[in-house]
Scaffold this active site. Structure first.
Site, mmCIF file in Angstrom:
data_model
loop_
_atom_site.group_PDB
_atom_site.id
_atom_site.type_symbol
_atom_site.label_atom_id
_atom_site.label_comp_id
_atom_site.label_asym_id
_atom_site.label_seq_id
_atom_site.Cartn_x
_atom_site.Cartn_y
_atom_site.Cartn_z
ATOM 1 C CB ALA A 65 -0.854 -0.053 1.291
ATOM 2 N N GLY A 104 0.226 -4.962 1.028
ATOM 3 C CA GLY A 104 -0.697 -4.824 0.015
ATOM 4 C C GLY A 104 -0.792 -5.401 -1.471
ATOM 5 C CD GLU A 107 -2.641 -7.455 2.960
ATOM 6 O OE1 GLU A 107 -2.417 -6.231 2.408
ATOM 7 O OE2 GLU A 107 -3.443 -7.647 3.647
ATOM 8 C CD GLU A 127 0.975 -5.832 5.556
ATOM 9 O OE1 GLU A 127 1.907 -6.599 5.725
ATOM 10 O OE2 GLU A 127 0.289 -5.679 4.487
#
Ligand code: 3HC
Length: 693
Positions: A65, A104, A107, A127
Site C-alpha cells: 500500500a 498490499g 494481498e 506490515e
C-alpha cells in the site's frame, strides 16, 4: 490502451493483460487502485474476454500500500474493497509477481485466483515493521492458503520469503522464468486450456488452531508487551476461521486500531527517515571509486571494519605493527566471516574468495595502492596524527584518508596532511560488521566528492550513513555523554541502577543504561571522565562518583564478571556491593535518597537526550532532526517504534519540554538549561518534523 497514468490494458485473443506501471516500486496508490478497478471491470464486461492477467512493469510487482497515504483521510477505492472485487470477478484473475510482492501487493495476489512467481521474487507481509497488520485480507486469505501456523509466522516475522518457499507452502501456484508479460500470457493460456485451475481463496476453509495462537500470544506478552500490532495480528488471524466477511471485519477493525497508534507513526517515520538520511546536498557529487581498502589497526574496531568491507566484496589490506597483533586481527576477521556464513550473511560459494580478498601487512607503505585508508587505532591524537602524516606521503592524491575516531578533532588530524579535502571521519559502531550506523564526519575542508563516497560506501556496506559535523563525540556520542549523566544523577538521588534500567526497558529500550555500560565496558567511560577531568566546568555536578568507585575495584562489567550486575551465573543479578557504594557516595554528597517513579526516570532521561540533541542541531553538527533520529535508532538502541528522540519530542511538544527543563533546573540549573531553539519552537509553533521538510 491506457486506463490512467499508471495502469494499461491490452487484449490478446480472449485474454485481458493488465499492466501496472507506477515507478519506482508500483505502490498501490489511489491512481493504481482506480486503474486496476476500472481495468478489471472493463475486462469483465467485455464479452470477448475469458481470462484476466495482472502483471507489472519495472523492477517489481506492487511493493505494498502507499505508506504516504497512512494517517490521512481514506481515498476510494480502498484496497480491501478493490481486492474483494478482484476475488468476486466472474472471470478468473491471474497475478504474475516479480521483484517484491509485499504487504498490499501480496494481498492483491491473494485475492486473485492464481499466482505465478517469477525468478528472484521475494514476497511477504511486512506490515508489522510499520506498526500495522496486513489490512487488505492478508490475515484472512494467508491462513486459507497455507494454514494458521505458517501464516502467523510469516505475519509476525514480516520476513521476505523466496519464491521456492512460497511455492512449497502454497502461497504461489507456479514458478516461471519468463518475463512478467510472457508469464501472464502462458498462465492465461493454461487456464483457458484447463491445464491449471484457478480458484477463489475465500472459499477455502481454515483449520482452527487456537492452541498455536494461544502459544504465540503468550510469547508476545513476554517479548512485545509494549507493542500493539503483533497482538492485533494474532487477533485477526484467529478470526480467519470465521466466515470470510466476518473475519475481514475483525481485520479491518484491528488495522484501524493499529493505524491510530503513535507506534505506527514512529515506525513509519523510521521507514522514511532511513531512506531520507542519505539525501544530502553533497550526494549529488560523484563518489570516488573504491575497490581496495586499507584498514590500519586490527583490534575489535579495525577487524570489524575490515569484515564489513570484505562482506561487501571489497579487497582489504589490514595493517598492524607486530606479527602477533596482525595474526590476532586476521583470526578475528576469519571468525567474523565464519559467523556471517553461519548466519547466512555470506554464501558458501563466496566464503573462500572473501577470505582471500584479505591481506595482512606490517608496514603502512603497503597501502600505496588503496583507494581508501581507514585508520582504526586507539584514541590518541599524536598516534593518529603520525599515521595521517605518513598516509599523506604513501597514498596517491585523491585517495581518501579516513579516521574511525569516535570523538577526536578531525580537523586537527586533517591538518597534518597536505590534503585535508581528502580527509573524512568514518565512525563505525562496534561490532562494525553488524551495527548499521556509520557516522560520516565532515571536516571543515572535506571535499564534496569525499562525502559522497562516504555515503556510497555506507550503502555498499548496507549501513545507514549519517552526516555529522566535527565536535567531541559527533552526533551520537555527544548526545549520549549528556543523557548518560542523567542516569548517574538518578542513582545518586535515590533510584537504584536496576530501577533506572527497568523503567527505560519498559519504555522500550532493549537494555537500560547500566546494562549497556556493563556490556560496553565501564572502563571506557572511566577513561573518558579522566580525559575530560581537567576541562570539566566547575559548575557541573559530577556524575562519575559511583562509576569511578566500581572501576577502581576492577569491575568493568560483563568482561570482568562484575559491574552494576554480576555475570558469574546465567541470571544477571544486581551487584550487592554497588548498593553499598551508592549508599556511601550519597552520604558523602549529603544526599537523602528519595523514591523516583518510573515515569519520572523516563521523563528526565528523555528530556536530557532531547535537550542535547537540540543543541547538536543548533550547533549544526546534525543538519536535520531526522539525522539525529537515525543515529539514535541505528547506533544506540533507541526504540524504533518511537521513531527517534526528535520524533518523540514532537509528541511531547516544545512547551512541555521547556516546562520540564525549568522544573528540573530548580535542582541543577547548570545541567538543565533550555536550548534557544526549543524556546523559538515554542514561540512560533514549529516542530522537528517541519525542520525535516
Ligand atoms: N509506500 C510509499 N513509498 C514507498 C513504499 C510504500 N509502500 N515502498 C517504497 N517506497 C518508496 C521509498 O520511500 C523510496 O522513495 P524515495 O526514492 O523517494 O526515497 C522508493 O519507494 C524506493 O524504495 P527503496 O529505496 O526502499 O527501494 P529498494 O529497492 O531499496 O527497496 C522495497 C524496495 C523492498 C520494496 C522497499 O522499498 C520496501 O520494503 N518497501 C516497503 C514495503 C512494505 O512495507 N509494504 C507494506 C506496506 S503497508 C501495506 O501494504 C498495508 C496493507 O496491508 C493494507
Amino acid at each position: 490502451m491506457q486506463i490512467n497514468d499508471v495502469v494499461s490494458i491490452e487484449t490478446l485473443d480472449n485474454i485481458a493483460l493488465i499492466c501496472l506501471n507506477n515507478p519506482p516500486v508500483n505502490v498501490a496508490s489511489q491512481a493504481l487502485r482506480v486503474g486496476i478497478q476500472k481495468a478489471v471491470s472493463q475486462a469483465n464486461v467485455d464479452a470477448e474476454i475469458a481470462v484476466i492477467a495482472i502483471y507489472a512493469a519495472g523492477r517489481t510487482f506492487v511493493a505494498g500500500a502507499d505508506i504516504k497515504e497512512f494517517g490521512k483521510p481514506p481515498l476510494d477505492p480502498m484496497l480491501p474493497d478493490l481486492i474483494n472485487e478482484i476475488e468476486e470477478s466472474a472471470k478468473p484473475v491471474i497475478t504474475v509477481l516479480h521483484g517484491t510482492a509485499l504487504g498490499g501487493g501480496l494481498e492483491i495476489a491473494l485475492g486473485a485466483h492464481l499466482r505465478v512467481g517469477l525468478n528472484g521474487l521475494k514476497l511477504g507481509l511486512p506490515e508489522i515493521h510499520l506498526g500495522l497488520l496486513p489490512g487488505a485480507g492478508g490475515t484472512q486469505r494467508t491462513p486459507r492458503l497455507i494454514g494458521i501456523p505458517a501464516a502467523i509466522e510469516i505475519i509476525l516475522s514480516g520476513r521476505h520469503l523466496e519464491a521456492n518457499e512460497a511455492l512449497g507452502l502454497g502461497l504461489l501456484d507456479r514458478l516461471s522464468d519468463e518475463s512478467p508479460r510472457e508469464a501472464a500470457i502462458t498462465a492465461a493460456k493454461d487456464v483457458l486450456s484447463g491445464t491449471i485451475n484457478p480458484r477463489r481463496t475465500d472459499e477455502i476453509e481454515v483449520k482452527p488452531d487456537h492452541a498455536h495462537l494461544d502459544e504465540m500470544e503468550a510469547k508476545l506478552v513476554q517479548t512485545h508487551s509494549h507493542l500493539v500490532s503483533p497482538h492485533k495480528c494474532v487477533e485477526a488471524v484467529r478470526a480467519s476461521t470465521l466466515p470470510v466477511n466476518e473475519g475481514l471485519k475483525v481485520e479491518r477493525q484491528a488495522f484501524f486500531e493499529s493505524m491510530n497508534t503513535p507506534q505506527r507513526a514512529g515506525l513509519i517515520h523510521a521507514f522514511f527517515g532511513e531512506r531520507a538520511v542519505s539525501k544530502v546536498s553533497e550526494f549529488k557529487s560523484t563518489p570516488r571509486e573504491v575497490a581496495q581498502v586499507g584498514v590500519i589497526g586490527g583490534g575489535t574496531m579495525g577487524s570489524g571494519i575490515a569484515t564489513a568491507c570484505l562482506l561487501a566484496g571489497l579487497r582489504v589490506i589490514l595493517v598492524e605493527t607486530t606479527e602477533e597483533a596482525l595474526g590476532r586481527g586476521i583470526a578475528t576477521i576469519h571468525k567474523n566471516l565464519e559467523g556471517a556464513l553461519k548466519r547466512g550473511k555470506l554464501a558458501q560459494d563466496r566464503f573462500d574468495a572473501t577470505k582471500a580478498a584479505l591481506k595482512g601487512e606490517l608496514q603502512l607503505t603497503a597501502l600505496d595502492n588503496v583507494d581508501l585508508a581507514i585508520e582504526a587505532v586507539f584514541e590518541n591524537m599524536d598516534v593518529k596524527k603520525d599515521i595521517f602524516g605518513q598516509l599523506d606521503k604513501i597514498c596517491e592524491p585523491g585517495v581518501i584518508l579516513a579516521s574511525n575516531t569516535s570523538y577526536l578533532d578531525l580537523d586537527e588530524i586533517a591538518a597534518t596532511t597536505s590534503r585535508p579535502e581528502d580527509v573524512i571521519g568514518l565512525h563505525f559502531f562496534s561490532p562494525a560488521h553488524v551495527m548499521r550506523l556509520l557516522e560520516i564526519v565532515v571536516g571543515a575542508k572535506t571535499d564534496e566528492s569525499v562525502i559522497a563516497t562516504g555515503f556510497a560506501l555506507a550503502k555498499r556496506l548496507r549501513k545507514i550513513g549519517v552526516k555529522s559535523g566535527v565536535c567531541d563525540g559527533f552526533i551520537g556520542n555527544r548526545i549520549l555523554a549528556h543523557y548518560r549523566k542523567t542516569a548517574a544523577y538518578l542513582v545518586l538521588d535515590g533510584a537504584s541502577p536496576q530501577e533506572v534500567d527497568r523503567a527505560l526497558e519498559e519504555f522500550g529500550f532493549a537494555m537500560g543504561p547500566h546494562k549497556v555500560g556493563d556490556l560496553a565496558g565501564l572502563d571506557i567511560d572511566w577513561m573518558t571522565r579522566q580525559r575530560k577531568a581537567a576541562t570539566r566546568p566547575e559548575e557541573e555536578r559530577y556524575s562519575g562518583h559511583v562509576a569511578d568507585r566500581i572501576c577502581e575495584n576492577g569491575w568493568f562489567g560483563r568482561k570482568s564478571g562484575k559491574g552494576y550486575y554480576l555475570y558469574e551465573s546465567a541470571n544477571m543479578l544486581p551487584n550487592p556491593e554497588v548498593e553499598t557504594i551508592v549508599a556511601e557516595e550519597r552520604e558523602k554528597a549529603g544526599i537523602t535518597p528519595k523514591p523516583i517513579a518510573a515515569a519520572d526516570i523516563v521523563d528526565r532521561y528523555m528530556t536530557a537526550m532531547i535537550s542535547e540533541a537540540v543543541r547538536t542541531l543548533e550547533d549544526k553538527i546534525a543538519a536535520r532532526p531526522l539525522d539525529i533520529d537515525m543515529v539514535l535508532l541505528f547506533g544506540y538502541g533507541f526504540p524504533r517504534h518511537l521513531g527517534g528522540p526528535m520524533h518523540y519530542a514532537d509528541t511531547i511538544g516544545a512547551k512541555e519540554l521547556i516546562n520540564r527543563i525549568k522544573t528540573y533546573a530548580k535542582e541543577d540549573s547548570y545541567y538543565w538549561r533550555v536550548p534557544g531553539l526549543l524556546r523559538q519552537m515554542a514561540d512560533d509553533g514549529t516542530t522537528f518534523a517541519d525542520m525535516n521538510r
